[in-house]
Design an enzyme around this catalytic site. Structure first.
Site, PDB file in Angstrom:
ATOM      1  N   GLY A 153       5.688  12.740  -2.673  1.00  0.00           N
ATOM      2  CA  GLY A 153       5.106  12.749  -1.327  1.00  0.00           C
ATOM      3  C   GLY A 153       5.337  14.093  -0.649  1.00  0.00           C
ATOM      4  N   PHE A 154       4.928  14.136   0.591  1.00  0.00           N
ATOM      5  CA  PHE A 154       5.006  15.382   1.355  1.00  0.00           C
ATOM      6  C   PHE A 154       6.465  15.850   1.514  1.00  0.00           C
ATOM      7  CE2 PHE A 154       5.425  16.454   6.046  1.00  0.00           C
ATOM      8  CZ  PHE A 154       5.370  17.830   5.847  1.00  0.00           C
ATOM      9  N   ILE A 155       7.291  15.051   2.151  1.00  0.00           N
ATOM     10  CA  ILE A 155       8.687  15.463   2.357  1.00  0.00           C
ATOM     11  C   ILE A 155       9.441  15.450   1.028  1.00  0.00           C
ATOM     12  CG2 ILE A 155      10.845  14.955   3.580  1.00  0.00           C
ATOM     13  CD1 ILE A 155       9.181  13.625   5.779  1.00  0.00           C
TER      14      ILE A 155
ATOM     15  N   ASN B 159       4.895   6.040  -7.159  1.00  0.00           N
ATOM     16  CA  ASN B 159       3.732   5.319  -7.701  1.00  0.00           C
ATOM     17  C   ASN B 159       2.429   6.063  -7.406  1.00  0.00           C
ATOM     18  OD1 ASN B 159       3.314   4.829  -5.024  1.00  0.00           O
ATOM     19  ND2 ASN B 159       3.288   2.595  -5.170  1.00  0.00           N
TER      20      ASN B 159
ATOM     21  N   GLY C  43       1.750   9.567  -2.467  1.00  0.00           N
ATOM     22  CA  GLY C  43       2.260  10.781  -3.107  1.00  0.00           C
ATOM     23  C   GLY C  43       1.182  11.359  -4.021  1.00  0.00           C
TER      24      GLY C  43
ATOM     25  N   TYR D  77       6.143  -2.459  11.608  1.00  0.00           N
ATOM     26  CA  TYR D  77       6.587  -1.317  10.789  1.00  0.00           C
ATOM     27  C   TYR D  77       7.967  -0.839  11.268  1.00  0.00           C
ATOM     28  CZ  TYR D  77       6.842   3.390   8.873  1.00  0.00           C
ATOM     29  OH  TYR D  77       7.264   4.521   8.227  1.00  0.00           O
TER      30      TYR D  77
ATOM     31  N   LYS E 124      11.564  -0.659   9.090  1.00  0.00           N
ATOM     32  CA  LYS E 124      12.481   0.480   8.914  1.00  0.00           C
ATOM     33  C   LYS E 124      13.872   0.141   9.464  1.00  0.00           C
ATOM     34  CE  LYS E 124      11.377   3.745   7.006  1.00  0.00           C
ATOM     35  NZ  LYS E 124      11.232   3.971   5.546  1.00  0.00           N
TER      36      LYS E 124
END
Ligand code: UDP
Length: 309
Positions: free
Chosen positions: A10-12, A32, A36, A146, A150
């Site tokens: 993914g990005f980070i 997966n 990403g 959401y 988290k």
């Protein structure tokens, strides 16, 4: 050290993998490739191993955790758009995924860093301190479910730490931006930049006076590394983000000016952008004194530098 980075494509995650490889670590990426992207880690082909699979796959996670020393759990449903469109998928990925990863980390006594989100603070005003109250709206609004998912991840990590001695660190990431961030999941800066470069109107939601603080991904990765390396961070929660507050309208203006675009700014009602019943935060600013006091970290890049890059 051997690192397992879930969501490493993914990005980070991909920026974190770059930094871990540069430090001379062995890196395994479990991803997966849903949000990403292979191209984010293509340049690491020789240095990092990609395990193509889901954090919901217990056997795969067990094996990958067993072969690592430290686990960084970044795999999660990402972006407001995905959360609104696929609330069940988002909730299960976040809650069950964290549970599977934490169970395995506990089984093999591995250190784990869990990425949480500033979403957990809900509609509270900010600047947010880590022990502030959380003010959430109805569960019927996907955004708050959401935030709950988290929060459950955090609760699991901290409970494993307190009751079972798992070396776990929780990080609440605020708005993070930079190269490789996709516009596909609704994030504002890549969207505005793409629109400006294409000469299309810049879509600013609501009245545009809501504010955010945008932190460059390299600064964020630097904070993650410091927290991973510091045993005093275990069992704690840390805000990580920029404190340079900007309204989205002002952000759009700065993007227009940085790109030299002739695009106008168009105000888009929230209903039009995300459907009926969407709720946004007016303000989102972290208090970063805890991470600064422990590790000396603070962001180095200004908003203008971030936009330019
Ligand atoms: N936003 C916007 N235009 C866009 C995408 C997002 O005005 O094209 C707004 C969005 O409604 C929110 C802010 O920008 O008020 C930040 O949105 P993002 O999804 O990037 O992050 P988050 O809402 O999670 O802070």
């Amino acid at each position: 050290m051997r690192y397992l980075v879930t969501g490493g494509a993914g990005f980070i995650g991909s920026h974190l993998c770059d930094a871990l490889v540069a430090e001379g670590n062995q890196v395994t990426i479990l991803d997966n490739l849903s949000t990403g992207r292979q191209e984010n880690i293509e340049h690491l082909r020789a240095e990092a191993r990609l395990v193509h699979g889901s954090v919901l796959d217990e056997l795969l996670v067990d094996e990958a955790v067993r072969e690592s020393d430290v686990v960084v759990h970044l795999a999660a449903a990402v972006g407001v758009r995905l959360i609104v469109e696929r609330p069940l998928h988002s909730f299960l990925t976040n809650v069950r995924g964290a549970e599977v990863v934490l169970e395995a980390a506990h089984r093999y006594r591995r250190k784990v860093l869990v990425a949480s989100s500033s979403e957990v603070y809900g509609k509270n005003g900010g600047p947010f301190r880590e022990d502030d109250d959380r003010i959430l709206g109805s569960n019927a609004v996907s955004r708050w479910s959401y935030a709950t998912s988290k929060a459950v991840d955090e609760i699991l990590a901290l409970a494993y730490h307190r009751e079972r001695g798992l070396p776990a660190v929780v990080v609440r990431l605020f708005n993070c931006v930079g190269p490789r961030q996709s516009s596909a999941y609704g994030m504002v800066l890549p969207n505005l930049v793409e629109q400006a470069l294409a000469g299309r109107p810049l879509t600013v939601h609501g009245d545009g006076l809501q504010t955010r603080c945008f932190c460059h991904v390299r600064d964020v990765v630097n904070a993650l590394l410091r927290l991973i390396h510091d045993p005093r961070a275990e069992g704690e929660v840390f805000n990580v983000g920029s404190t340079e507050e900007v309204s989205i309208l002002e952000l759009a203006r700065r993007v227009v000016s940085a790109t030299g675009s002739g695009s106008p700014v168009r105000l888009v009602p929230y209903d039009e952008a995300y459907g009926e019943g969407y709720e946004d935060m007016r303000r989102r600013i972290p208090d970063i004194s805890r991470v600064r006091a422990l590790t000396g970290w603070e962001p180095r890049m200004s908003l203008d530098e971030v936009i330019t890059e």
